[in-house]
Motif scaffolding. Structure first.
Motif, PDB file in Angstrom:
ATOM      1  N   GLN A 114      -7.950   4.211  38.337  1.00 34.30           N
ATOM      2  CA  GLN A 114      -8.811   4.715  39.424  1.00 34.30           C
ATOM      3  C   GLN A 114      -9.222   6.165  39.173  1.00 34.30           C
ATOM      4  O   GLN A 114     -10.381   6.542  39.397  1.00 34.30           O
ATOM      5  N   ILE A 115      -8.266   6.982  38.757  1.00 36.52           N
ATOM      6  CA  ILE A 115      -8.565   8.400  38.497  1.00 36.52           C
ATOM      7  C   ILE A 115      -9.506   8.509  37.303  1.00 36.52           C
ATOM      8  O   ILE A 115     -10.481   9.257  37.313  1.00 36.52           O
ATOM      9  N   GLN A 116      -9.271   7.712  36.264  1.00 38.53           N
ATOM     10  CA  GLN A 116     -10.115   7.769  35.066  1.00 38.53           C
ATOM     11  C   GLN A 116     -11.552   7.351  35.348  1.00 38.53           C
ATOM     12  O   GLN A 116     -12.465   7.696  34.606  1.00 38.53           O
ATOM     13  N   GLY A 117     -11.743   6.596  36.415  1.00 41.35           N
ATOM     14  CA  GLY A 117     -13.092   6.185  36.800  1.00 41.35           C
ATOM     15  C   GLY A 117     -13.903   7.334  37.390  1.00 41.35           C
ATOM     16  O   GLY A 117     -15.115   7.242  37.532  1.00 41.35           O
ATOM     17  N   ARG A 118     -13.244   8.409  37.765  1.00 52.59           N
ATOM     18  CA  ARG A 118     -13.914   9.533  38.423  1.00 52.59           C
ATOM     19  C   ARG A 118     -13.700  10.859  37.691  1.00 52.59           C
ATOM     20  O   ARG A 118     -14.611  11.686  37.619  1.00 52.59           O
ATOM     21  N   ASP A 158     -10.215   5.639  43.867  1.00 54.17           N
ATOM     22  CA  ASP A 158      -9.502   5.848  45.123  1.00 54.17           C
ATOM     23  C   ASP A 158     -10.521   6.378  46.132  1.00 54.17           C
ATOM     24  O   ASP A 158     -11.061   7.472  45.938  1.00 54.17           O
ATOM     25  N   SER A 159     -10.767   5.623  47.209  1.00 53.72           N
ATOM     26  CA  SER A 159     -11.834   6.048  48.126  1.00 53.72           C
ATOM     27  C   SER A 159     -11.460   7.297  48.910  1.00 53.72           C
ATOM     28  O   SER A 159     -12.329   7.928  49.502  1.00 53.72           O
ATOM     29  N   LEU A 163     -20.012  15.922  18.644  1.00 56.11           N
ATOM     30  CA  LEU A 163     -19.945  15.200  19.915  1.00 56.11           C
ATOM     31  C   LEU A 163     -20.334  16.118  21.061  1.00 56.11           C
ATOM     32  O   LEU A 163     -19.873  17.253  21.131  1.00 56.11           O
ATOM     33  N   THR A 164     -21.175  15.606  21.950  1.00 58.62           N
ATOM     34  CA  THR A 164     -21.514  16.330  23.172  1.00 58.62           C
ATOM     35  C   THR A 164     -20.978  15.535  24.351  1.00 58.62           C
ATOM     36  O   THR A 164     -21.348  14.368  24.540  1.00 58.62           O
ATOM     37  N   VAL A 165     -20.088  16.141  25.095  1.00 52.23           N
ATOM     38  CA  VAL A 165     -19.547  15.492  26.296  1.00 52.23           C
ATOM     39  C   VAL A 165     -20.066  16.267  27.496  1.00 52.23           C
ATOM     40  O   VAL A 165     -19.616  17.384  27.781  1.00 52.23           O
ATOM     41  N   GLY A 166     -21.052  15.714  28.199  1.00 49.69           N
ATOM     42  CA  GLY A 166     -21.610  16.379  29.374  1.00 49.69           C
ATOM     43  C   GLY A 166     -20.531  16.612  30.420  1.00 49.69           C
ATOM     44  O   GLY A 166     -19.543  15.867  30.497  1.00 49.69           O
ATOM     45  N   ALA A 167     -20.745  17.632  31.236  1.00 49.08           N
ATOM     46  CA  ALA A 167     -19.711  18.040  32.200  1.00 49.08           C
ATOM     47  C   ALA A 167     -19.429  16.958  33.245  1.00 49.08           C
ATOM     48  O   ALA A 167     -18.393  16.981  33.890  1.00 49.08           O
ATOM     49  N   ALA A 168     -20.352  16.011  33.422  1.00 50.34           N
ATOM     50  CA  ALA A 168     -20.133  14.976  34.440  1.00 50.34           C
ATOM     51  C   ALA A 168     -19.624  13.664  33.833  1.00 50.34           C
ATOM     52  O   ALA A 168     -19.551  12.649  34.529  1.00 50.34           O
ATOM     53  N   VAL A 169     -19.276  13.669  32.556  1.00 49.32           N
ATOM     54  CA  VAL A 169     -18.845  12.424  31.897  1.00 49.32           C
ATOM     55  C   VAL A 169     -17.372  12.143  32.212  1.00 49.32           C
ATOM     56  O   VAL A 169     -16.501  12.982  31.967  1.00 49.32           O
ATOM     57  N   GLU A 170     -17.124  10.965  32.760  1.00 45.21           N
ATOM     58  CA  GLU A 170     -15.773  10.607  33.187  1.00 45.21           C
ATOM     59  C   GLU A 170     -14.896  10.252  31.982  1.00 45.21           C
ATOM     60  O   GLU A 170     -15.389   9.842  30.934  1.00 45.21           O
ATOM     61  N   CYS A 171     -13.575  10.324  32.208  1.00 53.41           N
ATOM     62  CA  CYS A 171     -12.618  10.026  31.137  1.00 53.41           C
ATOM     63  C   CYS A 171     -12.839   8.624  30.550  1.00 53.41           C
ATOM     64  O   CYS A 171     -12.752   8.441  29.337  1.00 53.41           O
ATOM     65  N   TYR A 172     -13.140   7.633  31.394  1.00 52.59           N
ATOM     66  CA  TYR A 172     -13.263   6.274  30.850  1.00 52.59           C
ATOM     67  C   TYR A 172     -14.424   6.168  29.867  1.00 52.59           C
ATOM     68  O   TYR A 172     -14.335   5.462  28.867  1.00 52.59           O
ATOM     69  N   ALA A 225     -17.351  17.624  40.431  1.00 49.15           N
ATOM     70  CA  ALA A 225     -17.576  16.605  39.390  1.00 49.15           C
ATOM     71  C   ALA A 225     -16.957  15.325  39.937  1.00 49.15           C
ATOM     72  O   ALA A 225     -17.486  14.720  40.862  1.00 49.15           O
ATOM     73  N   GLY A 226     -15.801  14.909  39.418  1.00 45.88           N
ATOM     74  CA  GLY A 226     -15.168  13.686  39.930  1.00 45.88           C
ATOM     75  C   GLY A 226     -14.371  13.884  41.207  1.00 45.88           C
ATOM     76  O   GLY A 226     -13.967  12.921  41.858  1.00 45.88           O
ATOM     77  N   GLY A 227     -14.122  15.138  41.544  1.00 48.34           N
ATOM     78  CA  GLY A 227     -13.448  15.428  42.809  1.00 48.34           C
ATOM     79  C   GLY A 227     -11.953  15.173  42.840  1.00 48.34           C
ATOM     80  O   GLY A 227     -11.317  15.378  43.871  1.00 48.34           O
ATOM     81  N   THR A 228     -11.366  14.745  41.723  1.00 49.65           N
ATOM     82  CA  THR A 228      -9.947  14.362  41.766  1.00 49.65           C
ATOM     83  C   THR A 228      -9.020  15.572  41.810  1.00 49.65           C
ATOM     84  O   THR A 228      -7.835  15.433  42.101  1.00 49.65           O
ATOM     85  N   ASP A 229      -9.546  16.743  41.523  1.00 43.56           N
ATOM     86  CA  ASP A 229      -8.793  17.975  41.787  1.00 43.56           C
ATOM     87  C   ASP A 229      -9.319  18.638  43.043  1.00 43.56           C
ATOM     88  O   ASP A 229      -8.579  18.929  43.964  1.00 43.56           O
ATOM     89  N   ILE A 230     -10.637  18.854  43.086  1.00 40.56           N
ATOM     90  CA  ILE A 230     -11.145  19.757  44.124  1.00 40.56           C
ATOM     91  C   ILE A 230     -11.068  19.155  45.522  1.00 40.56           C
ATOM     92  O   ILE A 230     -10.790  19.871  46.488  1.00 40.56           O
ATOM     93  N   LEU A 231     -11.273  17.861  45.659  1.00 42.43           N
ATOM     94  CA  LEU A 231     -11.234  17.294  47.014  1.00 42.43           C
ATOM     95  C   LEU A 231      -9.825  17.380  47.578  1.00 42.43           C
ATOM     96  O   LEU A 231      -9.627  17.619  48.771  1.00 42.43           O
ATOM     97  N   ILE A 232      -8.853  17.214  46.705  1.00 41.62           N
ATOM     98  CA  ILE A 232      -7.459  17.302  47.164  1.00 41.62           C
ATOM     99  C   ILE A 232      -7.107  18.748  47.491  1.00 41.62           C
ATOM    100  O   ILE A 232      -6.433  19.035  48.475  1.00 41.62           O
ATOM    101  N   GLN A 233      -7.617  19.670  46.686  1.00 40.05           N
ATOM    102  CA  GLN A 233      -7.367  21.093  46.958  1.00 40.05           C
ATOM    103  C   GLN A 233      -8.026  21.512  48.264  1.00 40.05           C
ATOM    104  O   GLN A 233      -7.446  22.264  49.061  1.00 40.05           O
ATOM    105  N   LEU A 234      -9.239  21.020  48.522  1.00 40.05           N
ATOM    106  CA  LEU A 234      -9.926  21.359  49.772  1.00 40.05           C
ATOM    107  C   LEU A 234      -9.180  20.789  50.973  1.00 40.05           C
ATOM    108  O   LEU A 234      -9.008  21.443  51.991  1.00 40.05           O
ATOM    109  N   ARG A 235      -8.720  19.568  50.804  1.00 44.14           N
ATOM    110  CA  ARG A 235      -7.985  18.924  51.894  1.00 44.14           C
ATOM    111  C   ARG A 235      -6.696  19.683  52.172  1.00 44.14           C
ATOM    112  O   ARG A 235      -6.269  19.804  53.310  1.00 44.14           O
TER     113      ARG A 235
END
Ligand SMILES: Cc1cc2nc3c(=O)[nH]c(=O)nc-3n(C[C@H](O)[C@H](O)[C@H](O)COP(=O)(O)OP(=O)(O)OC[C@H]3O[C@@H](n4cnc5c(N)ncnc54)[C@H](O)[C@@H]3O)c2cc1C
Lengths: 182, 291
Positions: free
Chosen positions: B104-108, A61-62, B69-78, B30-40
């Motif tokens: 779309q969310i899983q991509g980030r 989502d852009s 398993l090591t999952v780095g903090a920037a690794v997306e769900c997909y 990281a993926g911004g799917t929480d924080i960008l919405i919270q900032l907005r």
């Protein structure tokens, strides 16, 4: 602090430079700065999918991406879906199946569905509905959209491999080669 | 959206310094799917957003028999759910990572961001708890490890101190005869916030009839995701049957302390968490039996 950052990126196979404030979303820049208004703003919080674009092979989502994050990326928007030769099979199928009314959600659906069909041209209805769960339509309901995607999948399976709607569905070559998986 | 400075450091040391300089006025992206919405939404004010995605170490997704398993903090769900090792050895995490948001969310969205955001409903968090995940954290005073069950401090709050970043999540290699499952209840089929969720894991003995140990963790029913310690312990040494499952699910309800809100009532949430735990236990046991 509203100093602008220079971003170099590729959109629809064309190199693009723009200036963005760090707080601006990729959606804002695509629409307002670059004037590519095909990508739509719906909810602006990641729920509706109207602003879907493809970045480096993944749909996102852009509205939930900062424009400055686009540095060095490869982006596809709805404007890059058709080719000079004609509409993409998905666009053609959306027209034929009347899979839109107001059209606001359509670019997002098409960009999202394209990434599915490129991975899985034989995606079935359940798979399509799952893949498109992040795209909302408030006019038609989803049946026509799903039908259009199924139809486009058939065309893409039979097409010339370039993703163009060379023929109407069903009238293409009988050769079932899986053009996207070879 | 408010103004802030965006920085994208290429290594962890710089990232920690950039975070520490601004104290509570800096946040990680990281993926911004929480924080960008919270900032907005104006939920908080910051001066600096530190994009962690350019740090190579944070993009690592790797497995070894010895280290897990090591999952780095920037690794997306997909990346997590498309990984074959995750599919095989970390079935609970596979379940939760594949139902967060839509494609779309899983991509980030990252698993690390889900944890750091510390929502009571964060779907990956119970899955991480039942697979004994540990958060690897680095800050101005060096590195430390935090068990995921101790990571969340309240709704939207975690135990990280100023300047600290999540580097990776580490999950040990499960033993043979291990199974896990994650379930949630949402009003829609996809794309919604859980009214209740439950993750469970079981380790069976070689006969596959008895439970050696089990872990149950629940979400959306308390200020943070909860490790249901007592309910989990009840299963130790028990026969892997319906009676044991019923008893543990009933005890799990006691670990819930939910609220009434627009998504659900206290009674509904407590009821749901029992049902979800029961069903998750059945699947985890059959997964453990299938090997
Ligand atoms: C439409 C939609 C649907 C969603 N569906 C779900 C769902 O089904 N289930 C669910 O659980 N969540 C869901 N979410 C919430 C969100 O997508 C997830 O919580 C996601 O995993 C957050 O990851 P992120 O990488 O986007 O985090 P970000 O937004 O980048 O960060 C989240 C928080 O963690 C902090 N942070 C991130 N990385 C670090 C780090 N390395 N060190 C320290 N702090 C860090 C950030 O500062 C921020 O406070 C949804 C969100 C949207 C918009």
């Amino acid at each position: 602090m509203s100093e602008k950052i220079h971003v170099h990126t590729t959109i629809n196979d064309t190199e693009v430079d723009f200036l963005a404030e760090s707080r601006q979303s990729l959606l804002e820049i695509i629409r307002d700065t670059l004037g590519m208004t095909g990508t739509k703003e719906g909810c602006n919080d990641g729920n509706c999918g109207a602003c879907t674009v493809n970045i480096d092979g993944r749909i996102v989502d852009s509205c939930c991406v900062l424009a400055v994050e686009a540095e060095g990326k490869n982006i596809l928007t709805i404007e890059g879906v058709a080719s000079p030769e004609g509409l993409h099979p998905l666009q053609q199928a959306f027209l034929e199946e009347a899979a839109l009314q107001c059209g606001i959600c359509t670019p997002g659906f098409i960009v999202a569905a394209k990434s599915l069909l490129e991975r899985e041209p034989n995606a079935d209805e359940a798979r399509i509905r799952h893949w498109l769960a992040g795209n909302l339509c408030r006019c038609t309901g989803y049946d026509k959209i799903v039908r259009a995607v199924l139809k486009a999948g058939e065309v893409m399976n039979q097409g010339d491999g370039a993703g163009r709607a060379t023929t109407a569905a069903g009238a293409g070559p009988t050769d079932q080669r899986d053009v996207y998986n070879d | 959206m408010q103004e802030f400075e965006y920085v994208a450091p290429a290594n962890l040391e710089d990232a920690i310094r950039l975070m520490a300089e601004k104290g509570p006025r800096a946040k990680a992206l990281a993926g911004g799917t929480d924080i960008l919405i919270q900032l907005r939404g104006g939920r908080f004010q910051i001066d600096r957003l530190v994009d962690i995605k350019k740090i190579p170490e944070l993009n690592e997704l790797s497995f070894s028999e010895a280290n897990g398993l090591t999952v780095g903090a920037a690794v997306e769900c997909y990346r997590v759910y498309e990984d074959q090792t995750v599919q095989k050895l970390y079935p609970g995490l596979f379940d939760s990572a594949s139902l967060i948001g839509g494609i779309q969310i899983q991509g980030r969205a990252t698993v690390g961001g889900n944890l750091c955001n510390a929502a009571p409903s964060g779907d990956n968090i119970p899955s991480l708890i039942v697979q004994e995940a540990v958060a690897i954290v680095a800050g101005p005073n060096g590195r430390r490890n935090i068990s995921v069950e101790d990571f969340c401090a309240g709704p939207g709050r975690n135990v990280l101190q100023e300047g600290e970043l999540l580097v990776a999540i580490h999950i040990p290699t499960p033993k043979p005869n291990f199974g896990a499952h994650f379930l949630r209840f949402i009003p829609r089929n996809e794309m919604d916030i859980a009214i209740a969720n439950s993750a469970v894991s079981v380790l069976l003995d070689d006969s596959k009839q008895h439970i050696v140990s089990a872990r149950i963790a629940i979400g959306s029913v308390a200020p943070t995701p909860v490790f249901a310690r007592e309910a989990s312990a009840l299963l130790t040494g028990k026969e892997a049957n319906e009676a044991s499952i019923e008893e543990a699910a009933e005890a799990t309800k006691a670990a819930a302390s939910p609220i009434n809100d627009m998504r659900g009532t206290i009674d509904q949430r407590i009821h749901l968490v029992g049902v979800l735990t029961k069903r998750a236990l059945r699947t985890a046991i059959s997964r453990a039996r299938e090997g």
